[in-house]
Design an enzyme around this catalytic site. Structure first.
Site, mmCIF file in Angstrom:
data_model
loop_
_atom_site.group_PDB
_atom_site.id
_atom_site.type_symbol
_atom_site.label_atom_id
_atom_site.label_comp_id
_atom_site.label_asym_id
_atom_site.label_seq_id
_atom_site.Cartn_x
_atom_site.Cartn_y
_atom_site.Cartn_z
ATOM 1 N N GLU A 150 42.626 58.266 36.301
ATOM 2 C CA GLU A 150 41.466 58.844 36.773
ATOM 3 C C GLU A 150 41.744 60.437 37.522
ATOM 4 O O GLU A 150 41.268 60.395 38.709
ATOM 5 C CB GLU A 150 40.648 57.969 37.718
ATOM 6 N N ASN A 191 44.635 57.413 31.451
ATOM 7 C CA ASN A 191 43.582 56.661 31.536
ATOM 8 C C ASN A 191 42.314 56.946 32.333
ATOM 9 O O ASN A 191 42.603 57.236 33.506
ATOM 10 C CB ASN A 191 44.134 54.990 32.100
ATOM 11 N N HIS A 227 33.783 51.574 30.863
ATOM 12 C CA HIS A 227 32.710 51.032 31.892
ATOM 13 C C HIS A 227 31.213 51.305 31.724
ATOM 14 O O HIS A 227 31.008 52.588 32.076
ATOM 15 C CB HIS A 227 33.223 51.029 33.419
ATOM 16 N N GLU A 257 39.128 49.112 29.642
ATOM 17 C CA GLU A 257 38.692 48.128 30.637
ATOM 18 C C GLU A 257 37.177 47.864 30.287
ATOM 19 O O GLU A 257 36.386 47.843 31.077
ATOM 20 C CB GLU A 257 38.840 49.297 31.931
ATOM 21 N N ASP A 259 33.688 46.888 29.832
ATOM 22 C CA ASP A 259 32.597 45.970 30.344
ATOM 23 C C ASP A 259 31.477 46.918 30.206
ATOM 24 O O ASP A 259 31.288 48.087 30.401
ATOM 25 C CB ASP A 259 32.546 45.408 31.851
HETATM 26 O O1 G3I Z 1 43.840 43.001 48.821
HETATM 27 C C1 G3I Z 1 42.701 42.711 49.527
HETATM 28 C C2 G3I Z 1 42.847 41.256 50.175
HETATM 29 O O2 G3I Z 1 43.829 41.682 51.153
HETATM 30 C C3 G3I Z 1 41.302 41.228 51.243
HETATM 31 O O3 G3I Z 1 41.338 40.017 51.563
HETATM 32 C C4 G3I Z 1 40.216 41.236 50.238
HETATM 33 C C5 G3I Z 1 38.879 41.267 50.818
HETATM 34 O O4 G3I Z 1 37.940 41.827 50.254
HETATM 35 O O5 G3I Z 1 40.244 42.621 49.487
HETATM 36 C C6 G3I Z 1 41.280 42.816 48.719
HETATM 37 O O6 G3I Z 1 41.284 44.111 48.318
HETATM 38 C C7 G3I Z 1 40.256 44.273 47.116
HETATM 39 C C8 G3I Z 1 41.262 44.615 45.864
HETATM 40 O O7 G3I Z 1 40.303 44.651 44.639
HETATM 41 C C9 G3I Z 1 42.158 43.546 45.506
HETATM 42 O O8 G3I Z 1 41.481 42.291 45.126
HETATM 43 C C10 G3I Z 1 39.350 44.988 47.258
HETATM 44 O O9 G3I Z 1 38.493 44.888 48.355
HETATM 45 C C11 G3I Z 1 38.679 45.606 46.142
HETATM 46 O O10 G3I Z 1 37.657 46.679 46.483
HETATM 47 C C12 G3I Z 1 39.303 45.702 45.040
HETATM 48 O O11 G3I Z 1 38.654 46.026 43.776
HETATM 49 C C13 G3I Z 1 39.078 46.591 42.682
HETATM 50 C C14 G3I Z 1 39.063 48.097 42.420
HETATM 51 O O12 G3I Z 1 39.679 48.224 41.002
HETATM 52 C C15 G3I Z 1 39.726 48.992 43.597
HETATM 53 O O13 G3I Z 1 39.353 50.413 42.989
HETATM 54 C C16 G3I Z 1 38.878 45.575 41.574
HETATM 55 O O14 G3I Z 1 39.046 44.252 41.775
HETATM 56 C C17 G3I Z 1 39.330 46.217 40.261
HETATM 57 O O15 G3I Z 1 38.653 45.639 39.138
HETATM 58 C C18 G3I Z 1 39.042 47.758 39.901
HETATM 59 O O16 G3I Z 1 39.440 48.206 38.722
HETATM 60 C C19 G3I Z 1 39.468 49.356 38.452
HETATM 61 C C20 G3I Z 1 40.830 50.084 37.651
HETATM 62 O O17 G3I Z 1 41.762 49.621 38.285
HETATM 63 C C21 G3I Z 1 40.646 51.410 37.387
HETATM 64 N N1 G3I Z 1 39.363 51.447 36.711
HETATM 65 C C22 G3I Z 1 38.245 51.320 37.426
HETATM 66 C C23 G3I Z 1 38.240 49.870 37.753
HETATM 67 C C24 G3I Z 1 36.966 49.393 38.258
HETATM 68 O O18 G3I Z 1 36.781 49.768 39.611
#
Ligand code: G3I
Length: 423
Positions: A150, A191, A227, A257, A259
């Site tokens: 990105e 990516n 996405h 990715e 969806d």
């Molecule tokens: O790790 C913390 C944890 O300690 C805490 O307890 C919890 C409470 O909400 O949050 C956890 O962090 C979360 C993290 O995922 C790990 O689970 C974040 O809040 C959450 O915002 C984060 O979201 C991820 C996101 O990337 C972050 O940018 C999504 O799961 C994940 O699907 C998403 O994936 C990205 C790709 O890597 C890149 N392309 C876009 C895609 C969708 O956004």
């Protein structure tokens, strides 16, 4: 795991059971059909783990979060592979391939990097240490690494981040060079999302590939995150055109990715069908472009998806519902893959080990066999019962060899050339 292993895992699956997406994808000429793995779910949800671990369904896994910078090096010099290893170990145990995600990204980047005060020398040293350690830990296991993620913003400009501020675009070839040195045998990808629309962002990503290539740095692939939104997904032809813009530069492409979210919930049955058509177009476009190697969904069940957190009121973007039932999207993908697999199988010599695909479609929709209560459509007195499909099940389309009659009172309805459904 590299492409040969992807292929072996899929082809070793018994031909007698119904074909699932990875089997069909491999028979259709792709390297894999894969899914992201949600680290928090795999040890707590047996049904999730069972479907995710079925190599007939998913030939490749990618960690949803576990290999990102904030997970692997939250503090300077302190590496942690616990979360990333969940996916790597699951893939190893099941005989699945592994995509690795991601190294140089502005998001999920710890504050000590994003807010640090760096010059070219110090930031390069930080990047090298990170890439050496993380890629070194997974060396030999990743089919591909998303090296840079990105780097283009939604308007098609270079995305503002600490790397751009210090290096301008020189951080792009630098990242790929560092990655090549750390693991010379994995494919190195750029990516990004919204490349599918072939607009300013896509132009900038094309420029990115050229910048890396012209600097003499290695780049092997471009990941289309995919996405997308139900009803706003480009056509199969438009998608193939944009994929070819990149393969013509000499790199491979993949949907990394995928969806396709509903912007309004609950989705109507018409919207679910549209979602299926959109998925079929995306997967079909990959089949249409020789350099497109595979498709990965960003999780497979609506139970676990990043979307509702980010886009309130939207979602149900995946191919299984939250109770792990296959959705029309699953059926559309399997139909489009099966049709391509049939063509591929008929063009290979009979001495190859590719199992016949014609026996494989009868359980595209997992439903109970017709019961005695559903006998309305057999008018002949023949002793051989004509198989009937249940409501929502597939009953026709190119490549389909399963039941073409529906249980009463449902009618076999053509939704597209690939997919007729009992409605
Ligand atoms: O790790 C913390 C944890 O300690 C805490 O307890 C919890 C409470 O909400 O949050 C956890 O962090 C979360 C993290 O995922 C790990 O689970 C974040 O809040 C959450 O915002 C984060 O979201 C991820 C996101 O990337 C972050 O940018 C999504 O799961 C994940 O699907 C998403 O994936 C990205 C790709 O890597 C890149 N392309 C876009 C895609 C969708 O956004």
């Amino acid at each position: 795991m590299h492409s040969k292993s992807f292929l072996a895992a899929a082809l070793l699956a018994p031909a007698t059971v119904s074909a699932q997406l990875n089997e069909l994808a491999v028979r259709a000429g792709l390297k894999y059909f894969g899914t992201a793995l949600r680290e928090g779910a795999i040890n707590n949800d047996q049904q999730y783990a069972r479907i995710l671990g079925d190599t007939r369904e998913f030939g490749q896994l990618v960690p949803e979060n576990g290999q990102k910078w904030d997970a692997t090096q939250p503090n300077r010099g302190q590496f942690n592979f616990q979360s990333g290893d969940i996916t790597a170990n699951t893939a190893k145990r099941n005989g699945q391939g592994l995509r690795c995600h991601t190294l140089v990204w502005y998001s999920q980047l710890p504050g000590w990097v994003s807010s640090g005060s760096w010059n070219r020398q110090t930031l390069e040293s930080v990047m090298k240490t990170h890439i050496d350690n993380v890629m070194g830990h997974y060396k030999g296991q990743c089919y591909a690494w998303d090296v840079v993620n990105e780097a283009v913003d939604d308007n098609g400009n270079w995305r503002d981040n600490v790397f751009l501020r210090v290096f301008n675009t020189d951080y792009l070839p630098l990242s790929f060079r560092l990655a090549k040195a750390a693991d010379p045998d994995t494919k190195l990808y750029y990516n990004d999302y919204n490349l599918e629309y072939n607009q300013g962002k896509t132009d900038r990503a094309v420029e990115l590939v050229k910048i890396v290539q012209e600097a003499g740095a290695p780049i092997d692939g471009v990941g289309f995150q995919g996405h997308l939104i139900v009803g706003s997904t480009p056509t199969r032809q438009q998608l193939a055109t944009v994929l070819r813009r990149f393969t013509s530069l000499g790199v491979e492409v993949a949907y990394t990715e995928l969806d396709i979210r509903h912007s309004r919930l609950p989705a109507s049955s018409q919207a679910s069908i549209q979602q299926g058509n959109d998925y079929a177009n995306v997967v079909g476009s990959c089949l249409d472009v020789p350099g497109c190697v595979g498709v990965t969904v960003w999780s497979f069940t609506d139970k676990y998806s990043w979307i509702p957190e980010t886009f309130q009121g939207e979602g149900d973007a995946l191919i299984y519902d939250r109770n792990f039932n296959k959705k029309p999207a699953w059926s559309s993908i399997s139909s489009v893959l099966a049709a391509a697999a049939t063509q591929t199988a008929s063009s290979v010599p009979t001495s190859t080990s590719v199992p016949p695909v014609t026996t494989t479609f009868s359980t595209v929709v997992t439903t109970a066999p017709p019961t005695s209560a559903s006998t309305t459509s057999t008018t002949s007195s023949s002793a051989v019962p004509v198989p009937e499909q249940t409501r929502w099940g597939q009953c026709g389309g190119i490549g389909w060899s399963g039941p073409t009659r529906c249980q009463s009172p449902w009618t076999c309805t053509k939704l597209n050339d690939w997919y007729h459904q009992c409605l």
